[in-house]
Design an enzyme around this catalytic site. Sequence first.
Site, PDB file in Angstrom:
ATOM      1  N   ARG A   1       0.865  13.563  -4.432  1.00  0.00           N
ATOM      2  CA  ARG A   1      -0.026  12.712  -3.632  1.00  0.00           C
ATOM      3  C   ARG A   1      -0.224  13.208  -2.210  1.00  0.00           C
ATOM      4  O   ARG A   1      -1.280  12.973  -1.619  1.00  0.00           O
ATOM      5  CB  ARG A   1       0.502  11.284  -3.621  1.00  0.00           C
ATOM      6  CG  ARG A   1       0.481  10.636  -4.995  1.00  0.00           C
ATOM      7  CD  ARG A   1       0.606   9.137  -4.926  1.00  0.00           C
ATOM      8  NE  ARG A   1       0.549   8.533  -6.256  1.00  0.00           N
ATOM      9  CZ  ARG A   1       0.533   7.241  -6.484  1.00  0.00           C
ATOM     10  NH1 ARG A   1       0.569   6.389  -5.470  1.00  0.00           N
ATOM     11  NH2 ARG A   1       0.480   6.767  -7.714  1.00  0.00           N
TER      12      ARG A   1
ATOM     13  N   ASP B   1      -4.415  -6.303   0.432  1.00  0.00           N
ATOM     14  CA  ASP B   1      -3.784  -5.032   0.116  1.00  0.00           C
ATOM     15  C   ASP B   1      -3.368  -4.366   1.415  1.00  0.00           C
ATOM     16  O   ASP B   1      -3.946  -4.625   2.471  1.00  0.00           O
ATOM     17  CB  ASP B   1      -4.727  -4.113  -0.667  1.00  0.00           C
ATOM     18  CG  ASP B   1      -3.972  -3.017  -1.415  1.00  0.00           C
ATOM     19  OD1 ASP B   1      -3.626  -3.232  -2.593  1.00  0.00           O
ATOM     20  OD2 ASP B   1      -3.693  -1.959  -0.808  1.00  0.00           O
TER      21      ASP B   1
END
Length: 287
Positions: free
Chosen positions: A32, A140
């Site tokens: 990532r 979020d």
Amino acid sequence: MTPLDYEYLRKLLKERSGLDLSADKQYLVESRLVPLARKSGLAGIPDLVQKIRSGAEALTSEVVEAMTTNETFFFRDKIPFDHLRDTVLPVLLQARANRRALRIWSAASSTGQEPYSIAMCLKEKAQALAGWRIEIVATDLSQEVLEKSRAGIYSQFEVQRGLPIQLLVKHFTQLGEVWQLNADIRGMVQHRQLNLLQDFSHLGKFDVIFCRNVLIYFDQDTKASIFERISRVLEPDGMLMLGAAESVVGISDAFRPYPDRRGLYQPNLARANVSAGSHGLRVVAAR
């Protein structure tokens, strides 16, 4: 990436997001963060860590977002949405008949498939909910995924995952190679940036809370803290929906399982009582 770099990133992610990476997850960090390093003009993760150490706050936020953006899709796991339609809504429609209002929180909502799935479920109950005040709040940690959620635009691959064809035809408009949710569904969802490690009492009280597939990334103490704080913003007769691999058992006594409904929980009123003794479908417009 050196062991020291990995330990630094593990500690950073734990402090900033609650993400509790085990010692064998170095491959996940590399998969990532190497693309993020290259996008930032850096040779690799060692240079990325060095820049973060120097105080590059914007880059630090990007690292946290890259590591905490998790997979999601419409009507994921199906059962929670069956519970919403068949158990939760019938019970709350009766319990809230005088107030005629419902507030639902989708925590760690990612790119929006969960809150929009909730919205579509409620839309199917439009007749029963006519004149009710409905709020769906999606939160979020990542501002990037919230922006995607607000736009409500999804690829062919994304709409094919879990979304029944009849709902695609009914609630989406095709724009070339992508699909956009119609404005009435998008307008049912409010979006707010929120870190679950921080105080969220300002969100107010909710009748239903979806907190699915995020607690699995936290350690036991962090889970217990989040459960405790969720219990304070959930109505005494409200309902909490967890993911298939998540449970309150052995972690918190703030909730009890709802009978015969896997993943569905209610506040533990026995505990609350002990504590007390000792001391047309109307929608709130998205902001």
